[in-house]
Design a protein around this motif. Structure first.
Motif, short mmCIF file in Angstrom:
data_model
loop_
_atom_site.label_atom_id
_atom_site.label_comp_id
_atom_site.label_asym_id
_atom_site.label_seq_id
_atom_site.Cartn_x
_atom_site.Cartn_y
_atom_site.Cartn_z
N THR A 205 0.84 -1.20 0.00
CA THR A 205 0.00 0.00 0.00
C THR A 205 0.87 1.25 0.00
O THR A 205 1.89 1.32 0.71
N ILE A 206 0.49 2.23 -0.80
CA ILE A 206 1.22 3.50 -0.88
C ILE A 206 0.29 4.63 -0.46
O ILE A 206 -0.85 4.72 -0.93
N ALA A 207 0.79 5.49 0.42
CA ALA A 207 0.02 6.64 0.89
C ALA A 207 0.69 7.93 0.43
O ALA A 207 1.89 8.11 0.65
N PHE A 208 -0.08 8.79 -0.21
CA PHE A 208 0.39 10.11 -0.62
C PHE A 208 -0.22 11.14 0.34
O PHE A 208 -1.41 11.44 0.25
N LEU A 209 0.60 11.65 1.24
CA LEU A 209 0.11 12.63 2.20
C LEU A 209 0.38 14.03 1.66
O LEU A 209 1.52 14.49 1.63
N GLY A 210 -0.68 14.66 1.20
CA GLY A 210 -0.53 15.91 0.46
C GLY A 210 -0.42 15.57 -1.01
O GLY A 210 0.66 15.25 -1.50
N CYS A 211 -1.55 15.59 -1.70
CA CYS A 211 -1.56 15.15 -3.10
C CYS A 211 -1.83 16.33 -4.02
O CYS A 211 -2.90 16.44 -4.63
N GLY A 212 -0.83 17.23 -4.10
CA GLY A 212 -0.90 18.34 -5.03
C GLY A 212 -0.50 17.88 -6.42
O GLY A 212 -0.50 16.68 -6.72
N SER A 213 -0.13 18.83 -7.28
CA SER A 213 0.12 18.49 -8.68
C SER A 213 1.27 17.51 -8.86
O SER A 213 1.19 16.58 -9.68
N MET A 214 2.36 17.66 -8.08
CA MET A 214 3.48 16.76 -8.25
C MET A 214 3.15 15.36 -7.76
O MET A 214 3.39 14.36 -8.45
N SER A 215 2.59 15.25 -6.56
CA SER A 215 2.24 13.93 -6.04
C SER A 215 1.17 13.28 -6.91
O SER A 215 1.19 12.06 -7.12
N GLU A 216 0.25 14.08 -7.43
CA GLU A 216 -0.77 13.52 -8.32
C GLU A 216 -0.13 12.94 -9.58
O GLU A 216 -0.52 11.87 -10.06
N ALA A 217 0.87 13.65 -10.13
CA ALA A 217 1.56 13.15 -11.32
C ALA A 217 2.23 11.81 -11.04
O ALA A 217 2.17 10.89 -11.86
N ILE A 218 2.87 11.71 -9.88
CA ILE A 218 3.54 10.46 -9.51
C ILE A 218 2.50 9.35 -9.33
O ILE A 218 2.67 8.22 -9.80
N MET A 219 1.42 9.67 -8.63
CA MET A 219 0.36 8.70 -8.40
C MET A 219 -0.25 8.24 -9.72
O MET A 219 -0.49 7.04 -9.93
N ALA A 220 -0.49 9.17 -10.64
CA ALA A 220 -1.08 8.81 -11.93
C ALA A 220 -0.15 7.90 -12.72
O ALA A 220 -0.60 6.93 -13.35
N GLY A 221 1.15 8.18 -12.69
CA GLY A 221 2.10 7.31 -13.37
C GLY A 221 2.13 5.92 -12.77
O GLY A 221 2.20 4.91 -13.49
N LEU A 222 2.05 5.86 -11.46
CA LEU A 222 2.02 4.57 -10.77
C LEU A 222 0.81 3.76 -11.20
O LEU A 222 0.91 2.56 -11.49
N LEU A 223 -0.34 4.42 -11.26
CA LEU A 223 -1.57 3.72 -11.66
C LEU A 223 -1.52 3.29 -13.13
O LEU A 223 -1.98 2.21 -13.48
N ARG A 224 -0.95 4.15 -13.98
CA ARG A 224 -0.82 3.79 -15.40
C ARG A 224 0.05 2.54 -15.58
O ARG A 224 -0.12 1.78 -16.53
N SER A 225 0.99 2.35 -14.66
CA SER A 225 1.90 1.20 -14.76
C SER A 225 1.21 -0.10 -14.36
O SER A 225 1.79 -1.18 -14.50
N GLY A 226 -0.02 0.01 -13.85
CA GLY A 226 -0.76 -1.19 -13.46
C GLY A 226 -0.90 -1.39 -11.97
O GLY A 226 -1.49 -2.38 -11.51
N PHE A 227 -0.36 -0.46 -11.16
CA PHE A 227 -0.48 -0.58 -9.71
C PHE A 227 -1.95 -0.46 -9.33
O PHE A 227 -2.66 0.43 -9.82
N PRO A 228 -2.46 -1.33 -8.45
CA PRO A 228 -3.89 -1.32 -8.12
C PRO A 228 -4.34 -0.04 -7.40
O PRO A 228 -3.73 0.34 -6.39
N ALA A 229 -5.37 0.59 -7.89
CA ALA A 229 -5.89 1.81 -7.26
C ALA A 229 -6.36 1.53 -5.84
O ALA A 229 -6.30 2.41 -4.97
#
Length: 275
Positions: free
Chosen positions: A4-28
């Motif tokens: 499990t990955i937690a993004f504490l403070g999900c502004g534009s940069m963290s959102e970009a990282i999270m979106a890339g992670l999800l695009r790679s197939g990581f489970p939402a």
């Protein structure tokens, strides 16, 4: 280690990282995020399918961090230590805490976390939004190679990842962290020059933007050499060669060097100001 990955403070940069992670197939379903408002939390949940909560609920960060294998601190630099201290009691010993905040040294974060907690400091840049980012990582005192690899795997979903020493991080920020702004500045200058030569403003902006983007694609080749690419465009005694000569005469390299040095110096000042 939990996946499990937690993004504490999900502004534009963290959102970009999270979106890339999800695009790679990581489970939402294994991604948690905290943000300041309920509206933003609802948008993230609807858009990405992740669990998102607003820090209007004072326990949001603690709940998100509990049981997480990686915790990404994406809050503003001045809040990093506060949030790290807040979640410290619920972190597992092998949870990797990753900071994306500039100007906050590893030691400052480690000081408020449990003894031995693995911490990784990162310096990503904005092209991460389109999968062409550059992220520099610095391993903390207790981050083992597997801990660092876990962080690398996350950031690799949004571009190139390099490992550096912490005393190099401000220089990295001055080149790649701030670098996109330099390129945008060049595109602005090219568009303005085109207007002065008589081109319509919209056309000048389009030409400049696509030229910069196309040149970037050429540089994306791992074997690309900027100097060789420049020479390939610069025919002897041609117009491009004349332009480069004018840039050299006016000290463009020195201007760029001065700008990056100023960025590095300001980063150090901010670190000092944050204590």
């Amino acid at each position: 280690m939990s996946t499990t990955i937690a993004f504490l403070g999900c502004g534009s940069m963290s959102e970009a990282i999270m979106a890339g992670l999800l695009r790679s197939g990581f489970p939402a379903g294994q991604v948690r995020a905290t943000v300041r408002t309920t509206a933003r939390a609802a948008w993230l949940a609807d858009t990405y399918g992740v669990t998102a909560t607003a820090t209007e609920d004072t326990d949001a960060n603690v709940r998100a961090a509990t049981g997480a294998g990686i915790v990404v601190l994406g809050v503003k630099p001045g809040l990093v230590r506060e949030v790290a201290a807040e979640i410290a009691p619920v972190l597992a010993p092998d949870t990797v805490v990753v900071s994306v905040a500039g100007a906050v040294p590893l030691a400052n974060i480690e000081a408020v976390l449990p003894a031995g907690q693995p911490v990784v400091r990162s310096m990503p840049n904005t092209p991460a939004r389109v999968g062409y980012g550059v992220t520099a990582l610095v391993a903390g005192a207790h981050a083992t190679p597997p801990h660092l690899q876990a962080a690398k795997d996350v950031f690799a979903t949004v571009g190139l990842v390099v490992e550096v020493d912490e005393d190099q991080i401000d220089a990295v920020g001055a080149v790649s962290g701030s670098g996109p702004a330099y390129v945008f500045y060049l595109a602005e200058a090219m568009a303005g020059a085109g207007e002065r030569l008589g081109l319509p403003a919209d056309l000048a902006r389009t030409l400049a933007a696509h030229t910069v983007a196309g040149a970037g694609r050429l540089l994306d080749d791992p074997d690309a050499d900027p100097a060789a690419l420049r020479r390939a465009v610069s025919s002897p005694n041609g117009s491009t060669e004349r332009a480069i000569a004018a840039f050299e005469e006016r000290g463009m390299r020195d201007v760029v060097a001065a700008g990056t040095a100023a960025a590095e110096a300001r980063a150090k000042e901010i670190t000092h100001e944050l204590g």
